[in-house]
Design a protein around this motif. Structure first.
Motif, mmCIF file in Angstrom:
data_model
loop_
_atom_site.group_PDB
_atom_site.id
_atom_site.type_symbol
_atom_site.label_atom_id
_atom_site.label_comp_id
_atom_site.label_asym_id
_atom_site.label_seq_id
_atom_site.Cartn_x
_atom_site.Cartn_y
_atom_site.Cartn_z
ATOM 1 N N LYS A 257 0.824 -1.210 0.000
ATOM 2 C CA LYS A 257 0.000 0.000 0.000
ATOM 3 C C LYS A 257 0.858 1.260 0.000
ATOM 4 O O LYS A 257 0.412 2.319 -0.481
ATOM 5 N N LYS A 260 1.528 1.894 -3.627
ATOM 6 C CA LYS A 260 0.299 2.335 -4.290
ATOM 7 C C LYS A 260 -0.048 3.783 -3.919
ATOM 8 O O LYS A 260 -0.513 4.554 -4.764
ATOM 9 N N LYS A 261 0.180 4.138 -2.668
ATOM 10 C CA LYS A 261 -0.152 5.484 -2.225
ATOM 11 C C LYS A 261 0.722 6.519 -2.909
ATOM 12 O O LYS A 261 0.250 7.580 -3.325
ATOM 13 N N ARG A 264 -0.549 6.889 -6.470
ATOM 14 C CA ARG A 264 -1.775 7.685 -6.514
ATOM 15 C C ARG A 264 -1.469 9.174 -6.318
ATOM 16 O O ARG A 264 -2.077 10.029 -6.964
ATOM 17 N N THR A 265 -0.534 9.486 -5.449
ATOM 18 C CA THR A 265 -0.194 10.879 -5.145
ATOM 19 C C THR A 265 0.390 11.601 -6.356
ATOM 20 O O THR A 265 0.090 12.783 -6.584
ATOM 21 N N THR A 352 5.943 10.326 -0.538
ATOM 22 C CA THR A 352 4.510 10.604 -0.660
ATOM 23 C C THR A 352 4.149 11.918 0.032
ATOM 24 O O THR A 352 3.417 12.753 -0.519
ATOM 25 N N THR A 356 2.884 15.297 -1.836
ATOM 26 C CA THR A 356 1.557 15.792 -1.449
ATOM 27 C C THR A 356 1.590 17.296 -1.201
ATOM 28 O O THR A 356 0.674 18.032 -1.590
#
Length: 369
Positions: A257, A260-261, A264-265, A352, A356
């Motif tokens: 995860k 994946k995070k 996605r970011t 991440t 962000t």
């Protein structure tokens, strides 16, 4: 004592030492053909990649490059012909028939083999897609010619023979294969192995139409309907501009995860190396490498991936590779553009968080541009 004088048999001659001399019936084969894969009104991008590679081969041989289009008598079929010219074809061979509306092995094999028999190309290239692999094998078998699958490089040697290079022995070696005594010389190439050529504004040139000598009643396979794949998670890794992938260095399934995070970011797609698929941590359509997907992203982030040759052949076309691994001697650092020697589990959350705060939604979408 009885003795017998006998001459020693001549030494065996290996295939590599054979003289590449064509039988007379193949000496009039000319030109390079690319099969334009048209399915559900869409041309597969690998066809354009092969036109770019076919252009190089045709120029070296001093012959023409042709696109081969098989499809129903509809606008999409003619669009595929136009696109073949836009990506460099000198001419096109076209068969239009209602029985070619959906891919079925029997009519497509019949149509393509009829074209080859009548117009005699010396090289025939197809994409190593599900459709292309099925068609290439049956066409090569029907024509009794050679087929080199999943090539990573195509060239012509001094005598004009196709030199098709592909991985062998589990990806640990590259071998170059020749079709010595048959024509056409056939090869398949996986999507994204070759670079996409620029699209030109070429007008439609010479189109040679041919009729398929088969009727619907002769075809055993019938298409009853079409159900699209409704899985939104289906990977499109081959054409992603940014890819984040994880390997055994992630340590545990729950750490997937983290990868994946980050993906996605930054608006990326995500994948993995083969061991994660074997462990059941990721689905097979997310695997990157020789036995998975070949990718050519603008940015590839490899987290906890050692970089064995099987993985390397699937990613070395990336514009920029960032490798994260705790082992400073990991093979991936031999071909990565940037490397960070650290634990991916620690670095991924930090990346991440950084992205962000630094990326607005608009810039996230445009990261790869």
């Amino acid at each position: 004592m009885l003795s017998t004088n006998r001459e020693s048999p001549p030494p065996a001659v290996g295939r590599a030492a054979m003289k590449k001399e064509l039988p007379d019936q193949f000496k009039d084969h000319r030109h390079v053909w690319v099969f334009i894969e048209l399915e559900r009104d869409q041309v597969h991008p690998v066809s354009f990649e092969l036109l770019g590679e076919g252009r190089k081969l045709a120029d070296k041989l001093g012959v023409q490059l042709a696109g081969v289009v098989l499809g129903p008598p509809e606008e999409a079929t003619w669009f595929a012909v136009a696109e073949a010219f836009a990506y460099g074809a000198d001419l096109a061979y076209l068969i239009e028939a209602p029985l070619l509306a959906d891919y079925r092995n029997e009519p497509f094999t019949k149509a393509l083999t009829d074209l080859v028999t009548n117009y005699k190309p010396e090289i025939l290239l197809l994409g190593a897609t599900t459709l292309g692999r099925d068609l290439a094998g049956s066409v090569a078998t029907t024509l009794l010619t050679g087929l080199t699958a999943d090539c990573t490089e195509l060239d012509v040697d001094a005598d004009g023979s196709l030199a098709a290079t592909r991985p062998t022995f589990g990806g640990s070696l590259l071998c170059t294969i020749y079709t010595l005594n048959c024509r056409p010389q056939m090869a398949t190439v996986r999507p994204r192995v070759m670079a996409m050529p620029p699209r030109g504004n070429n007008k439609i040139g010479r189109v040679i139409r041919h009729k398929v000598s088969m009727i619907e009643e002769e075809i055993v396979t019938k298409v009853l309907g079409f159900l699209s794949d409704g899985q939104s998670e289906t990977a499109n890794l081959a054409y992603a501009d940014v890819v984040v992938a994880g390997g055994l260095g992630l340590g545990a399934v729950e750490n997937v995860k983290l990868m994946k995070k980050l993906a996605r970011t930054i608006g990326a797609d995500y994948g993995c190396s083969r061991p994660l698929v074997q462990k059941g941590w990721m689905p097979a359509d997310r695997q990157i490498g020789q036995t998975g997907k070949t990718i050519r992203p603008k940015l590839y982030i490899a987290a906890g991936i050692s970089g064995a040759i099987q993985h390397r052949v699937g990613v070395e076309g990336a514009d920029l590779i960032l490798a994260i691994n705790t082992d400073p001697n990991a093979p991936i650092f031999d071909f990565a553009h940037l490397g960070v020697v650290t634990d991916a589990i620690r670095l991924l959350p930090s990346l991440t968080e950084l992205f962000t705060h630094r990326l607005s939604p608009h810039s996230r979408d445009k990261l790869a541009n």
